[in-house]
Design an enzyme around this catalytic site. Structure first.
Site, PDB file in Angstrom:
ATOM      1  N   GLU A  94       0.862  -1.138  -0.013  1.00 10.70           N
ATOM      2  CA  GLU A  94       0.180  -0.060   0.083  1.00 10.70           C
ATOM      3  C   GLU A  94       0.970   1.186   0.189  1.00 10.70           C
ATOM      4  O   GLU A  94       0.764   1.996   1.007  1.00 10.70           O
ATOM      5  CB  GLU A  94      -0.900  -0.138   1.030  1.00 10.70           C
ATOM      6  CG  GLU A  94      -2.024  -1.323   0.961  1.00 10.70           C
ATOM      7  CD  GLU A  94      -3.264  -1.037   1.724  1.00 10.70           C
ATOM      8  OE1 GLU A  94      -3.286  -0.499   2.753  1.00 10.70           O
ATOM      9  OE2 GLU A  94      -4.045  -1.962   1.413  1.00 10.70           O
ATOM     10  N   GLU A 103      -4.560  -8.790  -1.370  1.00 17.25           N
ATOM     11  CA  GLU A 103      -5.063  -8.366   0.123  1.00 17.25           C
ATOM     12  C   GLU A 103      -6.656  -8.064   0.082  1.00 17.25           C
ATOM     13  O   GLU A 103      -7.098  -7.217  -0.712  1.00 17.25           O
ATOM     14  CB  GLU A 103      -4.261  -7.495   0.854  1.00 17.25           C
ATOM     15  CG  GLU A 103      -4.595  -7.374   2.373  1.00 17.25           C
ATOM     16  CD  GLU A 103      -3.870  -6.177   3.159  1.00 17.25           C
ATOM     17  OE1 GLU A 103      -2.587  -6.318   3.033  1.00 17.25           O
ATOM     18  OE2 GLU A 103      -4.612  -5.550   3.592  1.00 17.25           O
TER      19      GLU A 103
END
Ligand SMILES: *[C@@H]1O[C@H](CO)[C@@H](O)[C@H](O)[C@H]1NC(C)=O
Ligand SMILES: *[C@@H]1O[C@H](CO)[C@@H](O)[C@H](O)[C@H]1NC(C)=O
Ligand SMILES: *[C@@H]1O[C@H](CO)[C@@H](O)[C@H](O)[C@H]1NC(C)=O
Ligand SMILES: *[C@@H]1O[C@H](CO)[C@@H](O)[C@H](O)[C@H]1NC(C)=O
Length: 493
Positions: free
Chosen positions: A232, A330
């Site tokens: 991220e 994810e």
């Protein structure tokens, strides 16, 4: 051309069968179902058979002659939190849990994600070399992971080896370098993204850190299949491990440091870019794949689901860069308030996402924490936002009360299983068309030429439809009812 007697005999037999059994009217369909209204949980149903075609207002048409991407696999994440809980289970439950995910009777997982150092789902902050200024990483050690994480991975490998030669493809991802490599010197991003980067003088060291991590796991006899450059990179929380990259800074880090280092030390390792939400995937792919000096080191693109479906962004990414696989790395839901009576919609959300992703070129799906406790923890995100594990926990397919030694499977364990269990690596997605209903579907042809069709009904009422199979223009069909709030997997050859 000359034909041997046995080949001639075989041809004759094939012709005979074709005449005696026109079409494939006797094809048997095995199927499994999970439904909210009854006790079916990945339960095998009485098999059905195809007959001739008929008219129907609602149809799912499957055409195995139109093929798309090749499947890599399905899995979950060996976080520090999950591994800690695993270590708290007694040997019976450890074996049961490993079977539920990695055995032939379980979900048949063959992929996993592994954090490189601590992340939001760790018990505390840790890294593998906290010696400030140790530019050649002489103090590097994965001792931390030997306590809980590595035994959990070894258990998964042993469970897989009982029934398959498939490899467990592990994707490793860092959340942050040790604080001393960053400005400011913190494993978190205390001042937001605009000021949370690698120090220039440690870019080489950070690339070396990836290489040493892969080598250290190799010496524990665990093969790392790939790495993402940064978990991220667009999100910079101040209360857990993070670091910022833009598409341009990630491209340049790969081109100058990470790519050359890993190509030299681990030429078979795959590098994945981005590892963040579907909203900005096109921009990241364009920036990095358009630079051939960086792109030469990269395998494909990793995505997360937190900004919603955005399936068309995946199709656009594929259309621009058709040789670059897309892997979902994810996804998670917020904490389940009642693990004994979980929300059905979470199962449907997972299947909806996987079906939509795979209908738009995604090659595999890796869930977040393989297990958590019944409060959705533990983790170390900090008291300000979370009040321990209670408020900021997430959901997991398997929630564990380790004081009482009980595993609670959540609905999405079954929903994901309807795909992962029946779609082995190297399956190829095949074409499906839904007409006259809101049923959701995706289909595959496995390496042994079995057609696998997943059909989900998210409505509160049953939907009756025709499952229509087309091969070489010949059609076979069967009428099926998808119960209210159900998912089913059909298999035939
Ligand atoms: C583990 O815990 C379960 C549930 O309490 C129990 O049934 C089982 O016998 C235990 N196994 C061992 C090895 O203690
Ligand atoms: C790493 O070193 C820093 C600076 O000395 C220290 O504040 C931090 O607690 C250390 N982290 C770990 C995990 O030991
Ligand atoms: C795994 O590979 C070995 C050696 O090639 C082979 O003998 C065995 O049958 C394979 N096992 C499975 C489950 O495919
Ligand atoms: C993906 O893009 C192609 C090319 O533009 C288009 O034909 C196709 O319909 C799109 N697929 C989906 C599922 O939207």
């Amino acid at each position: 051309m000359t034909l041997s007697a046995s080949v001639v005999a075989e041809l004759f037999f094939v012709l005979l069968v074709a005449v005696v059994c026109p079409g494939s009217s006797a094809t048997t369909i095995q199927w499994y179902r999970t439904a909210r209204g009854n006790s079916d949980r990945l339960s095998q149903q009485t098999s059905i058979t195809f007959g001739g075609d008929f008219t129907s207002s609602s149809t799912i048409t499957v055409n195995r002659q139109v093929t798309y991407q090749t499947v890599l696999g399905f899995g979950g994440a060996f976080t520090d939190s999950a591994s800690y809980i695993f270590s708290k289970l007694n040997s019976t439950l450890q074996a049961q849990l490993l079977d539920m995910y990695f055995s032939e009777s379980g979900l048949k997982y063959n992929m996993a994600r592994l954090p490189i150092g601590s992340c939001d789902f760790s018990l505390e902050n840790y890294n593998y070399d906290n010696t400030s200024g140790d530019a050649d990483l002489s103090k590097f050690s994965i001792n931390h992971d030997k306590e809980n994480i590595i035994p959990f991975i070894k258990g998964a490998l042993t469970t897989m080896q009982k029934w398959t030669n498939d490899s467990l493809n592990i994707v490793a991802s860092p959340w942050s370098p040790p604080g001393w490599m960053k400005v400011p010197e913190s494993p978190y991003c205390p001042q937001s993204c605009s000021n949370c980067e690698l120090k220039d003088e440690y870019k080489h060291t950070w690339a070396l850190y990836f290489s040493k991590f892969v080598s250290a796991y190799k010496s524990e006899e665990i093969n790392i299949w790939g790495v993402t450059v940064q978990n991220e990179p667009e999100y910079c929380p101040s209360n857990y491990e993070s670091m910022h990259f833009t598409p341009e800074t990630e491209r340049d880090f790969i081109k100058t440091y990470l790519g050359p280092q890993l190509k030299e030390d681990h030429p078979d390792l795959n590098i994945l870019i981005y590892d963040h939400n579907k909203d900005h995937v096109v921009e990241w792919a364009k920036t990095i794949y358009s630079d051939s000096d960086a792109a030469q080191y990269v395998w494909g693109t990793a995505i997360h689901w937190y900004t919603g479906d955005q399936f068309s962004n995946l199709n656009t990414t594929h259309n621009l860069f058709p040789d670059r696989p897309i892997l979902a790395t994810e996804s998670t839901e917020n904490r389940e308030t009642n693990p004994k009576s979980p929300e059905w919609g979470k199962g449907e959300h997972y299947a909806h996402d996987i079906i939509g992703d795979m209908n738009n070129w995604v090659v595999g799906f890796i869930d977040w924490n393989l297990l958590l406790d019944v409060l959705g923890g533990p983790n170390h995100k900090g008291p300000d936002e979370c009040e321990g594990a209670v408020k900021c926990g997430f959901d997991s397919m398997l929630l564990v009360d380790y004081n009482s030694q009980i595993i609670y499977p959540q609905v999405f364990y079954y929903y994901v299983g309807h795909i992962s269990k029946f779609v082995p690596r190297e399956s190829v997605r095949i074409d499906t068309v839904v007409a006259g209903s809101t049923l959701e579907t995706v289909a595959f042809l496995t390496p042994d030429k079995t057609v696998v069709v997943v059909v989900m009904n998210r409505q509160d009422h049953p939907v009756t439809f025709k499952l229509l199979d087309i091969v070489d223009g010949s059609k076979q069909a069967v009428r099926v009812t998808a119960l209210a709030r159900s998912i089913q997997t059909f298999m035939y050859r």
